[in-house]
Design a protein around this motif. Structure first.
Motif, PDB file in Angstrom:
ATOM      1  N   VAL A 167      70.516 -20.971   1.523  1.00  0.00           N
ATOM      2  CA  VAL A 167      70.895 -20.222   2.616  1.00  0.00           C
ATOM      3  C   VAL A 167      71.168 -20.560   3.404  1.00  0.00           C
ATOM      4  O   VAL A 167      71.982 -21.987   2.658  1.00  0.00           O
ATOM      5  CB  VAL A 167      69.826 -19.119   3.398  1.00  0.00           C
ATOM      6  N   LEU A 168      72.965 -20.142   4.154  1.00  0.00           N
ATOM      7  CA  LEU A 168      73.658 -20.591   4.778  1.00  0.00           C
ATOM      8  C   LEU A 168      72.457 -21.661   6.076  1.00  0.00           C
ATOM      9  O   LEU A 168      71.795 -21.288   6.146  1.00  0.00           O
ATOM     10  CB  LEU A 168      73.964 -19.844   5.617  1.00  0.00           C
ATOM     11  N   CYS A 197      71.923 -24.630   5.055  1.00  0.00           N
ATOM     12  CA  CYS A 197      70.736 -25.349   3.914  1.00  0.00           C
ATOM     13  C   CYS A 197      71.567 -27.340   4.284  1.00  0.00           C
ATOM     14  O   CYS A 197      70.594 -28.091   3.572  1.00  0.00           O
ATOM     15  CB  CYS A 197      70.877 -24.779   2.768  1.00  0.00           C
ATOM     16  N   GLY A 198      72.769 -26.876   4.558  1.00  0.00           N
ATOM     17  CA  GLY A 198      73.498 -28.657   4.039  1.00  0.00           C
ATOM     18  C   GLY A 198      74.325 -28.634   2.725  1.00  0.00           C
ATOM     19  O   GLY A 198      74.482 -29.736   1.717  1.00  0.00           O
ATOM     20  N   LYS A 199      74.115 -27.480   2.033  1.00  0.00           N
ATOM     21  CA  LYS A 199      74.495 -26.964   0.851  1.00  0.00           C
ATOM     22  C   LYS A 199      76.068 -27.905   0.166  1.00  0.00           C
ATOM     23  O   LYS A 199      75.948 -28.950  -0.506  1.00  0.00           O
ATOM     24  CB  LYS A 199      74.343 -25.508   0.164  1.00  0.00           C
ATOM     25  N   THR A 200      77.286 -27.567   1.223  1.00  0.00           N
ATOM     26  CA  THR A 200      78.074 -28.360   1.093  1.00  0.00           C
ATOM     27  C   THR A 200      77.713 -29.545   1.433  1.00  0.00           C
ATOM     28  O   THR A 200      78.696 -31.199   0.691  1.00  0.00           O
ATOM     29  CB  THR A 200      79.621 -27.966   2.479  1.00  0.00           C
ATOM     30  N   THR A 201      77.508 -30.365   2.591  1.00  0.00           N
ATOM     31  CA  THR A 201      77.136 -31.537   3.241  1.00  0.00           C
ATOM     32  C   THR A 201      76.577 -32.375   1.880  1.00  0.00           C
ATOM     33  O   THR A 201      76.875 -33.510   2.048  1.00  0.00           O
ATOM     34  CB  THR A 201      76.250 -31.404   4.433  1.00  0.00           C
ATOM     35  N   LEU A 213      79.611 -35.395   7.267  1.00  0.00           N
ATOM     36  CA  LEU A 213      79.714 -34.692   8.812  1.00  0.00           C
ATOM     37  C   LEU A 213      81.053 -34.918   8.997  1.00  0.00           C
ATOM     38  O   LEU A 213      81.014 -33.774  10.026  1.00  0.00           O
ATOM     39  CB  LEU A 213      78.201 -35.144   9.671  1.00  0.00           C
ATOM     40  N   ARG A 237      77.978 -25.826  14.300  1.00  0.00           N
ATOM     41  CA  ARG A 237      79.646 -26.166  13.112  1.00  0.00           C
ATOM     42  C   ARG A 237      80.643 -25.235  13.567  1.00  0.00           C
ATOM     43  O   ARG A 237      81.582 -25.380  13.465  1.00  0.00           O
ATOM     44  CB  ARG A 237      79.025 -25.361  11.863  1.00  0.00           C
ATOM     45  N   GLU A 239      67.753 -35.270   9.518  1.00  0.00           N
ATOM     46  CA  GLU A 239      68.460 -36.068   8.435  1.00  0.00           C
ATOM     47  C   GLU A 239      68.673 -35.319   7.057  1.00  0.00           C
ATOM     48  O   GLU A 239      68.513 -36.144   5.728  1.00  0.00           O
ATOM     49  CB  GLU A 239      68.957 -37.552   8.797  1.00  0.00           C
ATOM     50  N   SER A 240      67.888 -34.133   7.126  1.00  0.00           N
ATOM     51  CA  SER A 240      68.114 -33.672   5.187  1.00  0.00           C
ATOM     52  C   SER A 240      68.378 -33.248   5.318  1.00  0.00           C
ATOM     53  O   SER A 240      68.304 -33.951   3.286  1.00  0.00           O
ATOM     54  CB  SER A 240      67.324 -31.749   5.637  1.00  0.00           C
ATOM     55  N   SER A 241      70.557 -33.355   4.894  1.00  0.00           N
ATOM     56  CA  SER A 241      70.935 -33.947   3.969  1.00  0.00           C
ATOM     57  C   SER A 241      71.467 -35.122   3.541  1.00  0.00           C
ATOM     58  O   SER A 241      71.587 -35.192   2.085  1.00  0.00           O
ATOM     59  CB  SER A 241      72.193 -33.114   4.415  1.00  0.00           C
ATOM     60  N   LYS A 242      71.325 -36.153   3.799  1.00  0.00           N
ATOM     61  CA  LYS A 242      71.219 -37.216   3.549  1.00  0.00           C
ATOM     62  C   LYS A 242      69.734 -37.497   2.558  1.00  0.00           C
ATOM     63  O   LYS A 242      70.026 -37.825   1.329  1.00  0.00           O
ATOM     64  CB  LYS A 242      71.330 -38.365   4.657  1.00  0.00           C
TER      65      LYS A 242
HETATM   66  O1  DGI Z   1      75.801 -23.966   4.689  1.00  0.00           O
HETATM   67  P1  DGI Z   1      76.082 -25.349   3.692  1.00  0.00           P
HETATM   68  O2  DGI Z   1      77.238 -25.256   2.925  1.00  0.00           O
HETATM   69  O3  DGI Z   1      74.430 -24.834   3.275  1.00  0.00           O
HETATM   70  O4  DGI Z   1      75.391 -25.908   4.862  1.00  0.00           O
HETATM   71  P2  DGI Z   1      76.620 -27.183   5.211  1.00  0.00           P
HETATM   72  O5  DGI Z   1      76.607 -28.598   4.947  1.00  0.00           O
HETATM   73  O6  DGI Z   1      78.076 -26.491   5.607  1.00  0.00           O
HETATM   74  O7  DGI Z   1      75.757 -27.353   7.233  1.00  0.00           O
HETATM   75  C1  DGI Z   1      76.509 -27.002   7.632  1.00  0.00           C
HETATM   76  C2  DGI Z   1      76.413 -27.966   9.277  1.00  0.00           C
HETATM   77  O8  DGI Z   1      75.355 -28.415   9.800  1.00  0.00           O
HETATM   78  C3  DGI Z   1      77.809 -27.960   9.435  1.00  0.00           C
HETATM   79  O9  DGI Z   1      78.244 -28.361   9.915  1.00  0.00           O
HETATM   80  C4  DGI Z   1      77.138 -30.715   8.744  1.00  0.00           C
HETATM   81  C5  DGI Z   1      75.460 -30.165   9.966  1.00  0.00           C
HETATM   82  N1  DGI Z   1      74.856 -30.681   8.731  1.00  0.00           N
HETATM   83  C6  DGI Z   1      74.003 -30.228   7.618  1.00  0.00           C
HETATM   84  N2  DGI Z   1      73.075 -31.443   7.468  1.00  0.00           N
HETATM   85  C7  DGI Z   1      73.542 -32.130   8.746  1.00  0.00           C
HETATM   86  C8  DGI Z   1      73.507 -31.984   9.452  1.00  0.00           C
HETATM   87  N3  DGI Z   1      74.095 -32.104  10.258  1.00  0.00           N
HETATM   88  C9  DGI Z   1      72.674 -33.230  10.685  1.00  0.00           C
HETATM   89  N4  DGI Z   1      73.118 -33.723  11.996  1.00  0.00           N
HETATM   90  N5  DGI Z   1      72.309 -33.139  10.033  1.00  0.00           N
HETATM   91  C10 DGI Z   1      72.282 -33.039   8.317  1.00  0.00           C
HETATM   92  O10 DGI Z   1      71.550 -33.673   7.893  1.00  0.00           O
END
Ligand code: DGI
Length: 453
Positions: free
Chosen positions: A20-21, A23-27, A219, A129, A182-185
């Motif tokens: 879902v939105l 979640c850190g997909k793009t990151t 990030l 964001r 730091e879930s995306s990492k």
């Molecule tokens: O909508 P998604 O593609 O799933 O999410 P995104 O990767 O665009 O992440 C949404 C925002 O959150 C973006 O500004 C980056 C930030 N973000 C993503 N993963 C992390 C994060 N910020 C922190 N501090 N830690 C993370 O792991």
């Protein structure tokens, strides 16, 4: 084809997000594409409409010179996942050799869509964001607006179901967590480890420093394409109907009047009184909770003349009120009933019409009173009425119109029905076959309901 041996098969890896939105997909996708040299990244947010099969085509194009591609789209619906499998099968030969085979890897971000942790973390990220996204501008469009989009995705989300298609077609499913800051990492590391475990020939281990660096760079990422949006431009509310509403007390009173009318007619004993439909409606609880008289329904806009009545209510009498409503969130209003301020209506009961299918009360709209403007009483229904209920849900309330037309036309006019408080004589005459189960009973002339919303 017969010339191609098994060893000639070329494997390509397709990484599919299910999320879902926020979640850190793009990151995570950016981290992975930085750390896996042969991994490309295609993003649905970068596609302008019409979308069609563009994302799959971009992925296939990328796979011409990459071993892997990440499909960066939410894919929160089974339909979206199925679309990916189907389109790859249908289109790949336009881009890649016929002996290409795919390994589909699912990145499963959401284990429990109702988790408060997931909501808090993703909500905070989307707010933080701000406008730094192609289409969702949390800053310009407002937090509430962003929240309503996020909730929409969560409500519709269909979890990965490995036992059934389309998800059973995934070769590998990697369960991820969105719990920490730091879930995306940590998710990127999980993906790297899993890929290394399953496909060591295509993925090599990566050092912690490199992961950290890729995470920081991800990030800092700013989207290239930005789609301009106005402030909360999104959707406008569309009223479905304008009507006069009967409150709970009014409903009880209408029902009481009906009972009295039927009892009087039965007592006269000179005309048949068929109670069965009325009793059925009561027993089955088919009498609507909220009764109303429709003044104008959107369906009438198909008709030029009736469409004008609709337009007068929507664009003239009540346009200011509708403009005010448009300042609220569309999701809050969806399916709701809104009360027009400073507007009251008076109605008079005319007749009770009953068939085997339904019961309705024909009414006269005596007046619609508005403090600041005069409103001409008009209705898109030839015979304004209250539908008292249909015997089962397959019969739509709109059938009241047909019954009224049939009964009233049969009498010539509802005004000249024979018995003032008995069933219209015509209903049980000539056309017995068709009409012996349709009755019109006239109310006394003085049953008024005043000051209705
Ligand atoms: O909508 P998604 O593609 O799933 O999410 P995104 O990767 O665009 O992440 C949404 C925002 O959150 C973006 O500004 C980056 C930030 N973000 C993503 N993963 C992390 C994060 N910020 C922190 N501090 N830690 C993370 O792991």
């Amino acid at each position: 084809l017969s010339n191609i041996s098994l060893t000639d098969v070329i494997y390509k890896f397709v990484i599919v997000n299910v999320a879902v939105l926020g979640c850190g997909k793009t990151t995570t996708s950016i981290i992975l594409s930085k750390l896996l040299p042969k991994c490309g990244h295609v993003q649905s947010d970068n596609i302008t409409k019409p979308v069609k099969d563009k994302l799959t085509r971009m992925a296939l194009e990328t796979l011409k010179d990459h071993d892997m591609v990440i499909i960066d789209r939410g894919n929160h619906l089974l339909r979206e996942r199925k679309q990916i499998f189907d389109e790859f099968e249908d289109l790949y030969h336009e881009y890649l050799p016929i002996n290409t085979k795919f390994k589909f890897v699912c990145l499963n971000y959401v284990s429990n869509k109702h988790s408060p942790e997931l909501w808090n973390l993703t909500r905070n990220r989307i707010i933080k964001r701000g406008d730094n996204h192609q289409t969702i501008k949390a800053e310009t469009q407002g937090i509430k607006f962003a929240e309503s989009i996020m909730k929409g995705f969560i409500n519709r989300f269909q979890p990965v179901d490995v036992d059934h298609e389309p998800d059973s077609k995934f070769n590998v499913i990697i369960d991820l967590d969105v719990h920490s800051n730091e879930s995306s990492k940590s998710n990127a590391v999980k993906v790297l480890n899993a890929l290394f475990e399953y496909y060591p020939e295509v993925v090599s281990p990566v050092s912690d420093e490199k992961v950290e660096q890729a995470f920081q760079e991800a990030l800092d990422h700013k989207p290239e394409l930005t789609i301009k949006v106005g402030k909360a431009k999104a959707k406008k509310i569309k009223p479905v109907y304008i009507g006069i509403r009967l409150g709970d007390k009014d409903k009880a009173r209408v029902m009481d009047e009906i009972e009295q009318l039927l009892a009087r007619c039965a007592a006269k004993n000179n005309h048949p009184v068929d109670m069965s439909t009325w009793v059925t409606l009561k027993q089955l609880g088919r009498i609507p909770m909220n009764l109303h008289v429709t003044l104008a329904h959107i369906a009438s806009t198909r008709d030029k003349k009736l469409g004008k009545i609709w337009n007068r209510y929507i664009n003239e009498y009540f346009s200011k009120f509708i403009q005010e409503l448009n300042k609220k969130l569309p999701d809050e209003l969806n399916g709701s009933v809104q009360t027009l301020p400073n507007t009251k209506a008076h109605i008079r009961l005319k007749s009770l019409c009953i068939s085997e299918k339904l019961a309705c009360v024909e009414v006269e709209i005596v007046a619609i009173i508005n403090e600041s403007q005069s409103i001409t009483v008009e209705s898109t229904n030839a015979y304004p009425h209250i539908t008292m209920g249909t015997v089962d849900q397959t019969i739509p309330a709109v059938e009241s119109n047909l019954l009224l037309q049939e009964l009233i036309r049969h009498c010539g006019s509802s005004e000249i029905a024979e018995a003032p408080d008995g069933p219209a004589k015509n209903q049980i005459s000539a056309d017995e076959e068709n009409f012996n189960r349709k009755y019109l009973y006239k109310f006394p002339p003085d049953i008024l309901f005043e000051d209705l919303n």
